[in-house]
Design an enzyme around this catalytic site. Structure first.
Site, mmCIF file in Angstrom:
data_model
loop_
_atom_site.group_PDB
_atom_site.id
_atom_site.type_symbol
_atom_site.label_atom_id
_atom_site.label_comp_id
_atom_site.label_asym_id
_atom_site.label_seq_id
_atom_site.Cartn_x
_atom_site.Cartn_y
_atom_site.Cartn_z
ATOM 1 N N LEU A 92 0.955 -1.277 0.130
ATOM 2 C CA LEU A 92 -0.149 0.092 0.005
ATOM 3 C C LEU A 92 0.732 1.041 -0.023
ATOM 4 C CD1 LEU A 92 -2.658 -1.227 2.713
ATOM 5 C CD2 LEU A 92 -2.988 -1.037 0.399
ATOM 6 N N ASP A 93 0.404 2.220 -0.609
ATOM 7 C CA ASP A 93 1.186 3.623 -0.700
ATOM 8 C C ASP A 93 1.310 3.919 0.934
ATOM 9 O OD1 ASP A 93 2.756 5.349 -2.134
ATOM 10 O OD2 ASP A 93 0.750 6.785 -2.225
ATOM 11 N N LYS A 94 2.337 4.759 1.125
ATOM 12 C CA LYS A 94 2.714 5.336 2.432
ATOM 13 C C LYS A 94 1.538 5.908 3.119
ATOM 14 C CE LYS A 94 5.133 9.071 4.646
ATOM 15 N NZ LYS A 94 6.199 10.110 4.468
ATOM 16 N N THR A 110 -1.757 5.536 2.144
ATOM 17 C CA THR A 110 -2.952 4.801 2.375
ATOM 18 C C THR A 110 -2.967 3.832 3.376
ATOM 19 O OG1 THR A 110 -3.085 4.888 -0.383
ATOM 20 C CG2 THR A 110 -4.278 2.975 0.891
ATOM 21 N N ARG A 133 -5.946 6.013 -7.308
ATOM 22 C CA ARG A 133 -5.717 7.589 -7.547
ATOM 23 C C ARG A 133 -5.736 8.067 -9.099
ATOM 24 N NH1 ARG A 133 -0.632 7.755 -3.874
ATOM 25 N NH2 ARG A 133 -0.464 10.043 -4.155
#
Length: 347
Positions: A158-160, A162, A257
């Protein structure tokens, strides 16, 4: 809709170890010419390696690791088309990742699987600009045996900023099974998001994703990008925003996104893909406007995870409650709706 892979998982054809050598020997283009050395170097490095911060580039320039025309220079030095940039630096290898006592929210664990509820703000694995303090460092402290697995058992990310559910393999059997489930899309992931604007009840974005040629830190819908499909469904409408549930048919970097921004409904708080201005804000009360402008991250949460257990072959499922910041944003939207309704009744 079929089961789909995670929004921020590594593209399956790109799952390779982070290179231990970061090297650059390239010529500044006309498009980049005329800018500061650190900005040009950041853009050129970003074409080949993700996760490099401007501060890290400035450090490499200062210590002579990054050279301009074969010589040391200053970050503010102007660079022009035809100038040569060179860089060679050794990165931390997986075996060098350190175990760190960082709290983890564990929602399930057995001898094969570790399911974690990742908070916003936590980077998943060490990379240039984030050598430690990551989920991997925390997982190694929780179980040193993870060091024996590729990427410490990480199969998706997961992105930082998220938040939400991630699964980590604890054995080679589990890692192989989970990667195959991602490849065949039998691992299900559901995402909750709040977007600006109100889409129709449901929709699909089918558009290829690749690195944005004009902004190397961003992804975008580009010709020649990798195929990507996102399905979304509105679960709650507000005057200015909507709450969504989303599923994916692919797992490209920043997919939700990028696709929602492409559809005209960028996620609230997204630092890369949303502009908090324009006609969308007209008529909005000042409190809500300030709340939306101040929201510090993309409003995106991995809320449900479904998979087949690698050993027992039993279907398993977990859910994650929305974190406090998203709950507060929900309440602010609801309060604004009530105030608008009351105002219309008075009129």
């Amino acid at each position: 809709m079929t089961n789909m892979t995670s929004e921020e998982e590594l593209d399956l054809d790109d799952v390779t170890a982070q290179p231990t050598q970061l090297e650059l020997d390239d010529t500044c283009t006309v498009e980049l010419g005329g800018q500061r050395f650190d900005l040009v170097a950041l853009a050129m490095i970003g074409q080949h390696y993700d996760g490099i911060s401007r501060a890290k580039v400035q450090q490499w320039i200062e210590d002579g690791t990054c050279l301009l025309n074969g010589e040391t220079s200053r970050s503010k030095q102007k660079v022009y088309a035809g100038d040569q940039l060179t860089l060679k630096v050794t990165l931390a290898a997986e075996g060098d990742w350190v175990a760190q006592d960082i709290p983890l929210t564990i929602v399930y664990e057995d001898e094969h699987l570790l399911v974690i509820d990742k908070p916003a703000g936590m980077v998943v694995h060490p990379a240039p600009g984030h050598p430690d303090g990551t989920l991997v460092n925390a997982v190694l402290h929780h179980s040193e045996a993870q060091r024996l697995l590729p990427r410490a058992g990480i199969v998706h990310r997961l992105d930082k900023d998220t938040s939400g559910l991630m699964v980590v393999a604890k054995t080679l059997l589990a890692q192989s099974s989970l990667i195959e489930q991602l490849r065949t899309r039998s691992m299900g992931r559901h995402y909750y998001a709040i977007c600006k604007g109100v889409p129709i009840s449901a929709g699909k974005v089918d558009a290829p994703i690749g690195r944005d040629p004009a902004h190397r830190q961003r992804m975008g819908v580009v010709g020649g990008g990798k195929p990507a499909v996102t399905h979304y469904r509105v679960i709650t409408r507000h005057h200015y925003c909507a709450e969504l549930m989303l599923k994916l048919e692919s797992g490209r970097t920043h997919q939700i996104r990028v696709h929602m921004q492409h559809a005209g409904f960028a996620l609230v708080g997204d630092p890369l893909y949303v502009k908090m201005r324009g006609s969308w804000l007209r008529g909005m009360d000042s409190v809500l406007k300030q709340t939306l402008n101040d929201f510090p991250r993309q409003a995106l949460h991995a809320t449900e995870l479904n998979l087949i257990h690698p050993a027992t072959e039993e279907p398993m499922s977990w859910t994650s409650a929305l974190p406090d910041d998203l709950v507060a944003l929900q309440k602010a939207l609801e309060a604004s709706d009530k105030a608008a309704k009351l105002a219309s009744q008075i009129q």
